[in-house]
Design a protein around this motif. Structure first.
Motif, PDB file in Angstrom:
ATOM      1  N   ASP A 165     -69.018 -16.553   5.798  1.00 52.41           N
ATOM      2  CA  ASP A 165     -67.554 -16.620   5.932  1.00 52.41           C
ATOM      3  C   ASP A 165     -67.127 -17.874   6.689  1.00 52.41           C
ATOM      4  OD1 ASP A 165     -67.533 -14.283   4.629  1.00 52.41           O
ATOM      5  OD2 ASP A 165     -66.946 -13.023   6.333  1.00 52.41           O
ATOM      6  N   ALA A 166     -67.870 -18.176   7.768  1.00 48.93           N
ATOM      7  CA  ALA A 166     -67.481 -19.330   8.595  1.00 48.93           C
ATOM      8  C   ALA A 166     -67.619 -20.627   7.808  1.00 48.93           C
ATOM      9  CB  ALA A 166     -68.346 -19.390   9.856  1.00 48.93           C
ATOM     10  N   VAL A 167     -68.724 -20.778   7.075  1.00 43.78           N
ATOM     11  CA  VAL A 167     -68.917 -22.017   6.315  1.00 43.78           C
ATOM     12  C   VAL A 167     -67.904 -22.105   5.175  1.00 43.78           C
ATOM     13  CG1 VAL A 167     -70.505 -23.299   4.832  1.00 43.78           C
ATOM     14  CG2 VAL A 167     -71.354 -22.254   6.917  1.00 43.78           C
ATOM     15  N   MET A 168     -67.654 -20.975   4.522  1.00 41.39           N
ATOM     16  CA  MET A 168     -66.688 -20.998   3.422  1.00 41.39           C
ATOM     17  C   MET A 168     -65.297 -21.358   3.954  1.00 41.39           C
ATOM     18  SD  MET A 168     -68.407 -20.715   0.907  1.00 41.39           S
ATOM     19  CE  MET A 168     -68.190 -20.149  -0.694  1.00 41.39           C
ATOM     20  N   ALA A 169     -64.947 -20.824   5.133  1.00 43.56           N
ATOM     21  CA  ALA A 169     -63.616 -21.092   5.686  1.00 43.56           C
ATOM     22  C   ALA A 169     -63.494 -22.550   6.113  1.00 43.56           C
ATOM     23  CB  ALA A 169     -63.346 -20.174   6.869  1.00 43.56           C
ATOM     24  N   ALA A 170     -64.541 -23.065   6.763  1.00 39.05           N
ATOM     25  CA  ALA A 170     -64.449 -24.425   7.293  1.00 39.05           C
ATOM     26  C   ALA A 170     -64.791 -25.477   6.244  1.00 39.05           C
ATOM     27  CB  ALA A 170     -65.379 -24.575   8.494  1.00 39.05           C
ATOM     28  N   GLY A 171     -65.556 -25.087   5.240  1.00 41.57           N
ATOM     29  CA  GLY A 171     -65.915 -26.026   4.175  1.00 41.57           C
ATOM     30  C   GLY A 171     -67.172 -26.811   4.469  1.00 41.57           C
ATOM     31  N   ASP A 172     -67.545 -26.893   5.739  1.00 41.95           N
ATOM     32  CA  ASP A 172     -68.696 -27.707   6.097  1.00 41.95           C
ATOM     33  C   ASP A 172     -69.198 -27.222   7.461  1.00 41.95           C
ATOM     34  OD1 ASP A 172     -70.480 -29.637   6.645  1.00 41.95           O
ATOM     35  OD2 ASP A 172     -69.105 -31.327   6.586  1.00 41.95           O
ATOM     36  N   VAL A 173     -70.511 -27.236   7.630  1.00 40.23           N
ATOM     37  CA  VAL A 173     -71.067 -26.680   8.875  1.00 40.23           C
ATOM     38  C   VAL A 173     -70.592 -27.461  10.109  1.00 40.23           C
ATOM     39  CG1 VAL A 173     -73.197 -28.013   8.631  1.00 40.23           C
ATOM     40  CG2 VAL A 173     -73.207 -25.990  10.036  1.00 40.23           C
ATOM     41  N   ASP A 174     -70.379 -28.752   9.954  1.00 40.10           N
ATOM     42  CA  ASP A 174     -69.959 -29.535  11.125  1.00 40.10           C
ATOM     43  C   ASP A 174     -68.562 -29.162  11.602  1.00 40.10           C
ATOM     44  OD1 ASP A 174     -72.342 -30.878  11.082  1.00 40.10           O
ATOM     45  OD2 ASP A 174     -71.605 -32.339   9.618  1.00 40.10           O
ATOM     46  N   LYS A 175     -67.804 -28.513  10.733  1.00 44.90           N
ATOM     47  CA  LYS A 175     -66.441 -28.150  11.136  1.00 44.90           C
ATOM     48  C   LYS A 175     -66.375 -26.733  11.712  1.00 44.90           C
ATOM     49  CE  LYS A 175     -64.087 -31.095   7.841  1.00 44.90           C
ATOM     50  NZ  LYS A 175     -64.063 -30.892   6.402  1.00 44.90           N
ATOM     51  N   VAL A 176     -67.510 -26.016  11.684  1.00 46.12           N
ATOM     52  CA  VAL A 176     -67.491 -24.654  12.228  1.00 46.12           C
ATOM     53  C   VAL A 176     -67.574 -24.748  13.749  1.00 46.12           C
ATOM     54  CG1 VAL A 176     -68.687 -22.433  12.313  1.00 46.12           C
ATOM     55  CG2 VAL A 176     -68.667 -23.744  10.191  1.00 46.12           C
ATOM     56  N   ARG A 177     -66.565 -24.208  14.403  1.00 46.41           N
ATOM     57  CA  ARG A 177     -66.602 -24.221  15.867  1.00 46.41           C
ATOM     58  C   ARG A 177     -67.262 -22.933  16.346  1.00 46.41           C
ATOM     59  NH1 ARG A 177     -63.898 -27.667  18.486  1.00 46.41           N
ATOM     60  NH2 ARG A 177     -63.633 -26.283  20.244  1.00 46.41           N
ATOM     61  N   VAL A 178     -68.153 -23.068  17.332  1.00 49.60           N
ATOM     62  CA  VAL A 178     -68.874 -21.892  17.828  1.00 49.60           C
ATOM     63  C   VAL A 178     -68.606 -21.749  19.322  1.00 49.60           C
ATOM     64  CG1 VAL A 178     -71.142 -20.834  18.119  1.00 49.60           C
ATOM     65  CG2 VAL A 178     -70.687 -22.230  16.106  1.00 49.60           C
ATOM     66  N   VAL A 179     -68.240 -20.536  19.741  1.00 46.43           N
ATOM     67  CA  VAL A 179     -68.037 -20.287  21.169  1.00 46.43           C
ATOM     68  C   VAL A 179     -68.896 -19.090  21.557  1.00 46.43           C
ATOM     69  CG1 VAL A 179     -66.367 -19.542  22.901  1.00 46.43           C
ATOM     70  CG2 VAL A 179     -65.712 -21.236  21.219  1.00 46.43           C
ATOM     71  N   SER A 180     -69.688 -19.233  22.605  1.00 43.55           N
ATOM     72  CA  SER A 180     -70.551 -18.129  23.040  1.00 43.55           C
ATOM     73  C   SER A 180     -69.913 -17.435  24.238  1.00 43.55           C
ATOM     74  CB  SER A 180     -71.906 -18.659  23.481  1.00 43.55           C
ATOM     75  OG  SER A 180     -72.463 -19.438  22.468  1.00 43.55           O
ATOM     76  N   LEU A 181     -69.730 -16.120  24.093  1.00 43.65           N
ATOM     77  CA  LEU A 181     -69.152 -15.367  25.199  1.00 43.65           C
ATOM     78  C   LEU A 181     -70.165 -14.336  25.686  1.00 43.65           C
ATOM     79  CD1 LEU A 181     -65.573 -14.672  23.766  1.00 43.65           C
ATOM     80  CD2 LEU A 181     -66.310 -16.550  25.210  1.00 43.65           C
ATOM     81  N   PRO A 182     -70.715 -14.506  26.884  1.00 47.39           N
ATOM     82  CA  PRO A 182     -71.704 -13.557  27.381  1.00 47.39           C
ATOM     83  C   PRO A 182     -71.078 -12.199  27.698  1.00 47.39           C
ATOM     84  CG  PRO A 182     -71.444 -15.420  28.898  1.00 47.39           C
ATOM     85  CD  PRO A 182     -70.418 -15.570  27.839  1.00 47.39           C
ATOM     86  N   GLY A 183     -71.929 -11.176  27.741  1.00 45.19           N
ATOM     87  CA  GLY A 183     -71.440  -9.859  28.133  1.00 45.19           C
ATOM     88  C   GLY A 183     -71.054  -9.011  26.942  1.00 45.19           C
ATOM     89  N   GLY A 184     -71.849  -8.989  25.895  1.00 41.05           N
ATOM     90  CA  GLY A 184     -71.592  -8.136  24.737  1.00 41.05           C
ATOM     91  C   GLY A 184     -72.853  -8.075  23.914  1.00 41.05           C
ATOM     92  N   SER A 185     -72.789  -7.437  22.744  1.00 40.92           N
ATOM     93  CA  SER A 185     -73.985  -7.428  21.904  1.00 40.92           C
ATOM     94  C   SER A 185     -73.718  -8.265  20.658  1.00 40.92           C
ATOM     95  CB  SER A 185     -74.347  -5.999  21.518  1.00 40.92           C
ATOM     96  OG  SER A 185     -73.370  -5.497  20.665  1.00 40.92           O
ATOM     97  N   ILE A 186     -74.815  -8.655  19.978  1.00 38.20           N
ATOM     98  CA  ILE A 186     -74.657  -9.529  18.808  1.00 38.20           C
ATOM     99  C   ILE A 186     -73.702  -8.913  17.790  1.00 38.20           C
ATOM    100  CG2 ILE A 186     -75.870 -10.735  16.961  1.00 38.20           C
ATOM    101  CD1 ILE A 186     -78.433 -10.380  18.535  1.00 38.20           C
ATOM    102  N   GLU A 187     -73.764  -7.572  17.673  1.00 41.41           N
ATOM    103  CA  GLU A 187     -72.926  -6.891  16.673  1.00 41.41           C
ATOM    104  C   GLU A 187     -71.439  -7.126  16.916  1.00 41.41           C
ATOM    105  OE1 GLU A 187     -75.339  -5.407  18.298  1.00 41.41           O
ATOM    106  OE2 GLU A 187     -76.776  -4.699  16.789  1.00 41.41           O
ATOM    107  N   GLU A 188     -71.107  -7.460  18.156  1.00 43.32           N
ATOM    108  CA  GLU A 188     -69.682  -7.670  18.471  1.00 43.32           C
ATOM    109  C   GLU A 188     -69.224  -9.093  18.149  1.00 43.32           C
ATOM    110  OE1 GLU A 188     -68.814  -6.315  22.543  1.00 43.32           O
ATOM    111  OE2 GLU A 188     -70.528  -4.997  22.279  1.00 43.32           O
ATOM    112  N   SER A 189     -70.130  -9.923  17.620  1.00 39.36           N
ATOM    113  CA  SER A 189     -69.734 -11.274  17.231  1.00 39.36           C
ATOM    114  C   SER A 189     -68.711 -11.185  16.106  1.00 39.36           C
ATOM    115  CB  SER A 189     -70.945 -12.062  16.728  1.00 39.36           C
ATOM    116  OG  SER A 189     -71.927 -12.107  17.717  1.00 39.36           O
ATOM    117  N   TYR A 190     -67.801 -12.118  16.049  1.00 39.94           N
ATOM    118  CA  TYR A 190     -66.793 -12.083  14.991  1.00 39.94           C
ATOM    119  C   TYR A 190     -66.242 -13.471  14.717  1.00 39.94           C
ATOM    120  CZ  TYR A 190     -63.428 -12.245  18.832  1.00 39.94           C
ATOM    121  OH  TYR A 190     -62.727 -12.624  19.941  1.00 39.94           O
TER     122      TYR A 190
END
Ligand code: ADP
Ligand code: MG
Length: 500
Positions: A165-190
């Protein structure tokens, strides 16, 4: 110089040894059942990772031969985002096999020629016969293959869907912004449709659910004395001087107030003087200062308003949903995108910062390969099946080259099989049985079989949905060949004076 006799071979032997030492460190991490490495530096900082590129980057290697191997893994990561362990393990095996060829009396140049010829033949065959042209429906499978064996595997479906979804939305991997928020589980990523700014307001600000936003690409603070001018002033003049500077700034701030016409938030690229912040807040405007350039650009794309270079140039504000969240004592401002914007941010969650780092590395690989396949639309079956197919082809057609390089081509073919063999070995199965069974299937025309890592033996990779980008395999073969031939051609290691 007489005592240097035989040094030619020494450099080669030393290089091969150093390169093989590097391979040994990452070998056991290859494949879905690969183990992790815990890396500790002198200060006691720890990284736990399964990612070949990360391990090699962090390795403290002194030998130049070893350094070349590390470099090749970086190239692989830059171009293909994944497949670093594969490249290094293949290069290691090519070097080992060349030792055997040395013993049989082949000259390094003949070996290099044979290896290069073999790589070209193998890649041509890969494109012609092994590569499959499939549409976007395999993107999920490609993402899943990239993350098996990594921490993120715990949530394979969620992670692969998010990556696609992220790559399709951004069109290119370099445009995908990633933010890591500690204090949750991987399943809560969105996937958040908008931009996340890891900053807080300069002065406490009461944020409405929806508000006006302005973007300013400059600072609102007194200019530092560029020319280091010294001026003598008495106390009265000095306060007058300061006041005039502040008045200018407040005049700039008035432009912001006028444009905003009510409550709102302004994101400023540079610093903002505290007096200006206080003035703006009194007028209902919250200030976020020192926003990085990349975030300004993302905000620009997300809000569809221009970034003003000076307060006078400010145009209309955007009216958007905005909120504030606190994670592990760090404040973040979430700015939702306008309806017609494709700007999105991948929000990664993990229990601690170190697990989150590994989650991020897993996502990086998956995002990268998804982007490769989205552009290229070509994949091969995974599990090293494509390597065994190339090996078979080389064995059948190596003789067409003739002469001594033919021996190098055969050695190249044998080396290719190290990939499925290592994947099987790391899963606790017999590597020889697996490779022989794969060869047997290829004789029957089935190119899609690879190691069954759970039950042993082999299984159909296509049916299991294990796919990799064709480009990744091609680059791995090319990089491994390049580093091997480069190392083989070195016959001396000489100290040089340090760079000026
Ligand atoms: P690299 O750093 O080279 O990407 P990995 O540890 O990620 O190394 O392993 C990648 C290899 O594992 C690829 O050859 C891929 O096809 C293979 N692989 C991934 N999932 C499976 C699976 N379920 N069964 C067999 N092989 C797999
Ligand atoms: Mg991988």
């Amino acid at each position: 110089m007489t005592e240097d006799k035989g040094k030619t071979n020494n450099a080669q032997v030393m290089n091969i040894r150093a390169a093989k030492a590097i391979v040994e460190t990452v070998r056991t991490t290859l494949g879905p059942m690969g183990m992790d490495k815990m890396m500790v530096d002198g200060a006691g900082n720890v990284i736990v990772t399964n990612d070949g590129a990360t391990i090699l980057r962090e390795l403290d290697v002194a030998h130049p031969g070893g350094k070349m191997m590390i470099e090749i893994s970086k190239t692989q990561e830059t171009i293909c985002y994944d497949g670093t362990t594969t490249t290094v393990v293949l290069a290691g095996q090519l070097l080992s096999n060349s030792e055997m060829l040395f013993e049989k009396g082949l000259h390094p140049n003949v070996i290099c020629r044979g290896y290069r010829e073999a790589a070209q033949m193998a890649i041509d065959y890969l494109h012609r016969e092994v590569s499959i042209n499939i549409g976007n429906e395999v993107l999920h499978d490609v993402a899943k293959t990239a993350i098996t064996g990594k921490t993120v595997e715990a949530a394979t479906d969620i992670v692969s869907t998010l990556c696609v979804d992220a790559v399709m939305a951004a069109g290119d991997v370099d445009k995908v912004r990633v933010v890591s928020l500690p204090g949750g589980s991987i399943e809560e990523s969105y996937l958040f449709n908008g931009v996340i700014v890891s900053k807080d307001f300069v002065l406490d600000y009461d944020l409405d659910e929806e508000t006006h936003v302005l973007l300013l690409n400059t600072g609102l603070e007194e200019e530092k004395g560029k020319d280091n001018v010294q001026v003598q002033l008495n106390a009265a003049d000095y306060s007058q001087f300061q006041k005039s500077g502040r008045d200018d700034l407040l005049e700039c701030a008035q432009h912001i107030v006028m444009k905003m016409q009510g409550k709102g938030v302004v994101f400023v690229r540079d610093g903002v003087h505290d007096h200006v912040c206080a003035y703006l807040r009194k007028n209902g405007i919250g200030v976020v200062r020192r926003v990085p350039q990349s975030v300004m650009k993302a905000l620009n794309g997300c809000l569809n308003i221009s970034v003003a270079q000076t307060p006078e140039e400010l145009e209309d504000s955007a009216f958007v949903k905005i909120s504030r969240q606190k994670h592990n004592d760090v404040q973040y401002i979430f700015v939702s995108a306008q309806d017609d914007s494709d700007q999105s941010t991948l929000v990664l969650r993990g229990a601690t910062q170190s697990t989150l780092d590994e989650v991020e590395r897993g996502f990086d690989d998956a995002l990268g390969v998804v982007s490769l396949v989205k552009d290229d639309q070509r994949v091969v079956c995974g599990g090293g099946s494509s390597f065994v197919a190339m090996a078979s082809y080389l064995r059948n057609h190596g003789a067409s080259v003739g002469g001594r390089p033919q021996m190098a081509i055969e050695a190249f073919a044998d080396a290719l099989e190290v990939i499925p063999a290592t994947i099987a070995e790391n899963a606790g199965h017999d590597p020889l049985d697996v490779v022989l069974a794969m060869r047997h299937e290829i004789q029957n025309g089935n190119l899609n079989y690879g190691p069954n890592v759970t039950d042993g033996g082999i299984t159909n990779m296509k049916e299991a949905g294990i796919f990799e980008p064709t480009k990744l395999i091609k680059q791995a073969v090319l990089s491994a060949t390049e580093v091997t031939t480069a190392l083989l051609r070195i016959d001396d290691i000489i100290g040089r004076s340090p760079a000026e």
